[in-house]
Scaffold this motif. Structure first.
Motif, PDB file in Angstrom:
ATOM      1  N   HIS A  27     -47.080  47.013   1.458  1.00 20.89           N
ATOM      2  CA  HIS A  27     -45.828  46.450   1.971  1.00 20.89           C
ATOM      3  C   HIS A  27     -44.678  46.683   0.987  1.00 20.89           C
ATOM      4  O   HIS A  27     -43.611  47.149   1.366  1.00 20.89           O
ATOM      5  CB  HIS A  27     -46.050  44.948   2.210  1.00 20.89           C
ATOM      6  CG  HIS A  27     -45.034  44.318   3.097  1.00 20.89           C
ATOM      7  ND1 HIS A  27     -45.131  43.019   3.515  1.00 20.89           N
ATOM      8  CD2 HIS A  27     -43.891  44.794   3.652  1.00 20.89           C
ATOM      9  CE1 HIS A  27     -44.093  42.740   4.292  1.00 20.89           C
ATOM     10  NE2 HIS A  27     -43.327  43.788   4.379  1.00 20.89           N
ATOM     11  N   HIS A  75     -36.230  42.242   2.714  1.00 18.48           N
ATOM     12  CA  HIS A  75     -37.456  42.275   1.898  1.00 18.48           C
ATOM     13  C   HIS A  75     -37.194  41.717   0.497  1.00 18.48           C
ATOM     14  O   HIS A  75     -38.055  41.045  -0.073  1.00 18.48           O
ATOM     15  CB  HIS A  75     -38.027  43.696   1.824  1.00 18.48           C
ATOM     16  CG  HIS A  75     -38.818  44.075   3.042  1.00 18.48           C
ATOM     17  ND1 HIS A  75     -38.265  44.714   4.119  1.00 18.48           N
ATOM     18  CD2 HIS A  75     -40.117  43.860   3.363  1.00 18.48           C
ATOM     19  CE1 HIS A  75     -39.195  44.894   5.050  1.00 18.48           C
ATOM     20  NE2 HIS A  75     -40.337  44.381   4.622  1.00 18.48           N
ATOM     21  N   ASP A 158     -41.416  37.892   7.253  1.00 21.09           N
ATOM     22  CA  ASP A 158     -41.580  39.214   7.856  1.00 21.09           C
ATOM     23  C   ASP A 158     -42.699  39.140   8.883  1.00 21.09           C
ATOM     24  O   ASP A 158     -43.839  38.836   8.527  1.00 21.09           O
ATOM     25  CB  ASP A 158     -41.937  40.195   6.734  1.00 21.09           C
ATOM     26  CG  ASP A 158     -41.879  41.644   7.160  1.00 21.09           C
ATOM     27  OD1 ASP A 158     -41.884  41.922   8.374  1.00 21.09           O
ATOM     28  OD2 ASP A 158     -41.827  42.506   6.259  1.00 21.09           O
ATOM     29  N   HIS A 162     -46.922  45.445   9.717  1.00 16.01           N
ATOM     30  CA  HIS A 162     -47.319  45.895   8.376  1.00 16.01           C
ATOM     31  C   HIS A 162     -47.432  44.730   7.391  1.00 16.01           C
ATOM     32  O   HIS A 162     -48.020  44.871   6.339  1.00 16.01           O
ATOM     33  CB  HIS A 162     -46.362  46.991   7.844  1.00 16.01           C
ATOM     34  CG  HIS A 162     -44.956  46.541   7.564  1.00 16.01           C
ATOM     35  ND1 HIS A 162     -43.843  47.213   8.015  1.00 16.01           N
ATOM     36  CD2 HIS A 162     -44.472  45.487   6.874  1.00 16.01           C
ATOM     37  CE1 HIS A 162     -42.746  46.595   7.607  1.00 16.01           C
ATOM     38  NE2 HIS A 162     -43.108  45.543   6.912  1.00 16.01           N
TER      39      HIS A 162
HETATM   40 FE   FE2 Z   1     -41.880  44.289   5.923  1.00 11.42          FE
END
Ligand code: FE2
Length: 194
Positions: A27, A75, A158, A162
């Motif tokens: 990630h 992120h 998130d 993924h």
């Molecule tokens: Fe992500």
């Protein structure tokens, strides 16, 4: 100045067993890096377009800048939003949560349900409105189209596959539950503005 991949603020395995090391490596090192590279590339192409006065591909590169830029900055918040020992919401944040959602438990139930309901890829976010200062839970199904502009993200989860597929497969709810075990409330509290 080119954007850079931030160093993870803790070891890759420190959120185990809730968030596994292999997911964290992929990630952070692969997915987040792709956003950083994509944003740098889009900004370089837009600079080139200004230099040449050639805006024939401006729509494409603006979309790329929004997509990769949103991915990069969300992120950055996401990594700091997690910790093996994240403490509790500050008194100010606790008050803001109670005032908006009624109670911490009601906030958590709302946050988990909103994250599980995101169609496809996206994020569930606790945000603060910069005009009213009030908190809100918003989802960003296409993260380049954040649904309210005058907000500051405080807590970002998130929910792209993924982020959880290696460990939790199609059970996004279990992943969100695990995420809530590693929320860094010290960091979330710091982001709140009075
Ligand atoms: Fe992500």
């Amino acid at each position: 100045m080119a954007h850079e991949l931030p160093i993870l603020p803790y070891p890759y395995n420190s959120l185990e067993p809730h968030i596994d090391e292999q997911t964290m490596r992929l990630h952070h090192d692969k997915h987040h890096l792709a956003y950083v590279n994509g944003l740098n590339n889009a900004e370089a192409k837009l600079a080139e377009a200004r230099l040449k006065g050639d805006y024939s591909l401006v729509k494409h590169w603006e979309r790329e800048a929004a997509f990769h830029g949103a991915g990069h900055f969300l992120h950055c918040i996401f990594w700091e939003n997690m910790s093996a020992d994240g403490g509790l919401p500050s008194p100010e944040l606790k008050k803001a949560i109670d005032s908006k959602f009624g109670s911490f438990d009601a906030f958590m139930a709302h946050f988990k349900a909103a994250g599980a309901a995101v169609e496809g890829s996206g994020w569930v976010l606790l945000v603060q409105n910069t005009m009213t200062k009030a908190l809100e839970i918003l989802t960003a199904e296409k993260h380049q189209d954040l649904s309210q502009w005058v907000v500051t993200p405080l807590l970002a989860c998130d929910v792209w596959e993924h982020a959880y597929y290696l460990k939790y497969q199609n059970n996004r709810g279990a992943y969100i539950e695990a995420f809530t075990k590693v929320i860094n409330w010290n960091d979330v509290s710091k982001r709140l503005r009075s």
